[in-house]
Scaffold this active site. Structure first.
Site, PDB file in Angstrom:
ATOM      1  N   SER A 262       0.861  -1.174   0.000  1.00 18.10           N
ATOM      2  CA  SER A 262       0.000   0.000   0.000  1.00 18.10           C
ATOM      3  C   SER A 262       0.898   1.225   0.000  1.00 18.10           C
ATOM      4  O   SER A 262       2.114   1.107   0.130  1.00 18.10           O
ATOM      5  CB  SER A 262      -0.844   0.013   1.269  1.00 18.10           C
ATOM      6  OG  SER A 262       0.016   0.088   2.391  1.00 18.10           O
ATOM      7  N   LYS A 263       0.281   2.369  -0.110  1.00 16.94           N
ATOM      8  CA  LYS A 263       1.047   3.607  -0.070  1.00 16.94           C
ATOM      9  C   LYS A 263       1.861   3.622   1.233  1.00 16.94           C
ATOM     10  O   LYS A 263       3.052   3.916   1.240  1.00 16.94           O
ATOM     11  CB  LYS A 263       0.065   4.776  -0.105  1.00 16.94           C
ATOM     12  CG  LYS A 263       0.727   6.112  -0.067  1.00 16.94           C
ATOM     13  CD  LYS A 263      -0.306   7.214  -0.043  1.00 16.94           C
ATOM     14  CE  LYS A 263       0.328   8.487   0.448  1.00 16.94           C
ATOM     15  NZ  LYS A 263      -0.578   9.374   1.131  1.00 16.94           N
ATOM     16  N   ARG A 264       1.171   3.246   2.331  1.00 17.85           N
ATOM     17  CA  ARG A 264       1.842   3.296   3.625  1.00 17.85           C
ATOM     18  C   ARG A 264       2.967   2.270   3.750  1.00 17.85           C
ATOM     19  O   ARG A 264       4.064   2.603   4.190  1.00 17.85           O
ATOM     20  CB  ARG A 264       0.817   3.106   4.745  1.00 17.85           C
ATOM     21  CG  ARG A 264       1.410   3.459   6.084  1.00 17.85           C
ATOM     22  CD  ARG A 264       0.405   3.486   7.175  1.00 17.85           C
ATOM     23  NE  ARG A 264      -0.652   4.460   6.932  1.00 17.85           N
ATOM     24  CZ  ARG A 264      -1.737   4.550   7.682  1.00 17.85           C
ATOM     25  NH1 ARG A 264      -1.909   3.725   8.690  1.00 17.85           N
ATOM     26  NH2 ARG A 264      -2.658   5.452   7.428  1.00 17.85           N
ATOM     27  N   GLU A 267       5.829   3.399   1.715  1.00 18.25           N
ATOM     28  CA  GLU A 267       6.515   4.525   2.362  1.00 18.25           C
ATOM     29  C   GLU A 267       7.414   4.023   3.497  1.00 18.25           C
ATOM     30  O   GLU A 267       8.546   4.468   3.641  1.00 18.25           O
ATOM     31  CB  GLU A 267       5.478   5.474   2.960  1.00 18.25           C
ATOM     32  CG  GLU A 267       5.438   6.827   2.276  1.00 18.25           C
ATOM     33  CD  GLU A 267       4.189   7.601   2.620  1.00 18.25           C
ATOM     34  OE1 GLU A 267       3.732   7.529   3.781  1.00 18.25           O
ATOM     35  OE2 GLU A 267       3.660   8.255   1.703  1.00 18.25           O
TER      36      GLU A 267
END
Ligand code: GLU
Length: 505
Positions: A262-264, A267
């Site tokens: 996911s984006k998280r 990141e």
């Protein structure tokens, strides 16, 4: 349904296209092209609240960058448009009314508060409230009310939704190309909302209606939609439509292998998950800005769930089209490995000519225009072996084009000694005197210079010259063979870079 292969990629414009979505687009594209079919881009924007400005345009740009151009879309048009769901409400309403008339869907007038109350009551006794055959006759809907009552409520424009009347006792058999046959019981399903109180369809209604009207032969989408398959299958039956074939692609796991990518999670692992920069909230870099080659990304993504069953790893898009098949897609989750993406990007950089790389660097905004094409192509050819991204290609070769602006501190400590300045000045002197510098091998010049220095100071070592010289020319102790750098730069630039280094020492 026509026999022709027609597939669709159907993103919702709720944000930038994530690598998972891009993989779905890629597999749809490959399947379409492999089967001489049609690849459609359909924008699923029925949920106005979740729509994000710029997302639709981003999706188009990202697909273009990857070379995955749709045959039918909001841009190219086509025979089955419009391709934006927000422009297709007339179709949804018409087919919804047909379902209601058949008794397969019904109006439900229950308020949010009353539903919340039912949920609460069920919770108190350890149960879960499900709106379905079990209790639908006790709720406020057109199945429980008389037709006059329903008519009145509709005439008074009482807020309502339309729900699917899920069968009470049916074993639903679904077939997935990747996962095979599975069975589920309809009694466990809830009566899903098909049409919302704001007069728009939900995903389930819109996607089934569109897949039918657009004559989609194969629905290829992410695994997260697998739980909707039974409902979709019932919807096709209710409409009396032939079903497309289904293939649900495996999940893509985060770089740690724990949880979905996911984006998280991207990141957290310090890796981008978007193809292009997304500058909506905070600026988030994409693969393009990281300098990853689109071909490398495509090659990498193809292996997220698929493999050809051979040792072959290097693929162009055309090669993938040739070898792709849904039968070779695995149901097992695929772990996202950024190092492997860099490996693919590296391999694809090696396949590109100096001229191609030059065009890519210029497109990325590197100021190369002032140099001759011949020089750029030659130098990029010299350093490409060291690069896995265009960014690293530039840093591996930028010293050919511009003087260092700073010097790596650790290298400086290693290279600079008491007599360094003196050696470098002597080198400048020797260069100025060397009339034949451009015509003779640089190696000979350096050896001669070293010999002369040794005559004055026997303790002198070659590295006492080489390290500060490389640092002056490159800005660090990296770079290709020093002789190549010197002959590419020429006497004048070498002298001016040495002077600049002495000044900075
Ligand atoms: N709009 C859905 C999404 O963004 C597409 C699901 C499907 O392909 O049916 O994931």
């Amino acid at each position: 349904m026509s026999q022709k292969v027609r597939v669709r990629f159907a993103p919702s414009p709720t944000g930038p296209l994530h690598v998972g979505g891009l993989r779905t687009a890629l597999f749809n594209y490959l399947f379409a092209k492999k089967n001489k079919g049609v690849f459609i881009l359909r924008i699923e924007d029925t949920d106005a609240k979740r729509k994000v400005d710029g997302a639709e345009e981003y999706i188009l740009r990202a697909l273009r960058w990857c070379g995955l151009s749709p045959d039918e879309s909001i841009v190219n048009g086509g025979s089955h448009g419009p391709y934006r769901q927000s422009e297709r409400n007339g179709y949804y309403k018409k087919h919804l009314d047909a379902l209601i008339a058949k008794g397969c869907a019904y109006y439900a007038f229950d308020t949010e508060e009353s539903l919340a109350g039912h949920r609460e009551e069920h919770k108190k006794i350890g149960k879960t409230f499900i709106y379905n055959w079990h209790n639908r006759l006790k709720l406020v809907n057109s199945l429980a009310l008389s037709s006059e009552e329903t008519k009145k409520l509709l005439e008074r424009k009482t807020p309502h939704v339309v729900r699917f009347k899920s069968p009470e006792n049916k074993t639903i058999e679904t077939v997935d190309i990747i996962r095979g046959v599975s069975k589920s019981e309809s009694k466990l399903l809830d009566d899903k909302i098909l049409y919302k109180s704001d007069g728009t369809p939900t995903y389930h209604l819109a996607s089934v209606v569109d897949d039918h009207l657009m004559e989609i032969s194969h629905v290829i989408r992410g695994e997260e939609w697998l739980p909707s398959l039974a409902l979709h299958s019932l919807l096709y039956d209710a409409f009396g439509w032939e079903k497309p074939k289904f293939a649900h692609l495996p999940l893509i796991l985060s770089p740690t292998g724990k949880g979905k990518l996911s984006k998280r999670s991207g990141e957290k692992a310090g890796v981008p998950v978007y193809p292009l920069e997304w500058s909506k909230e905070n600026k988030i870099k994409g693969y393009k800005e990281e300098g990853i080659l689109a071909e490398g990304l495509i090659n990498f993504m193809a292996f997220l769930g698929w493999n050809p069953g051979t040792e072959k790893e290097m693929y162009t898009l055309e090669g993938l089209v040739e070898d792709f098949s849904l039968e070779k897609v695995s149901s097992a989750s695929a772990q996202f490995d950024y190092e492997r993406l860099l490996w693919f990007s590296h391999k694809h950089i090696q396949e590109r000519s100096g001229a191609d790389l030059m065009a890519l660097l210029i497109d990325q905004g590197y100021g190369l225009e002032a140099f001759s094409e011949e020089k750029i192509q030659k130098t990029l050819g010299l350093v490409k072996e060291r690069a896995s991204t265009l960014v690293s290609l530039w840093s591996a070769g930028s010293y050919f084009f511009k003087a260092p602006e700073a010097y790596d501190e650790a290298s400086r400590k290693k290279a600079v000694k008491e007599n360094t300045k003196e050696i470098l000045l002597a080198l400048v002197g020797a260069l100025e005197k060397a009339d034949d510098f451009d015509s003779k091998p640089t190696k000979d010049f350096l050896e001669k210079f070293f010999e002369d220095l040794c005559k004055k100071n026997a303790a002198m070592k070659m590295r006492d010259i080489m390290l500060p010289l490389r640092l002056s020319l490159v800005g660090s102790l990296s770079g290709v063979e020093i002789g190549t750098i010197m002959s590419e730069l020429g006497k004048e630039k070498i002298i001016s870079r040495i002077h600049a280094f002495i000044k900075a020492c």
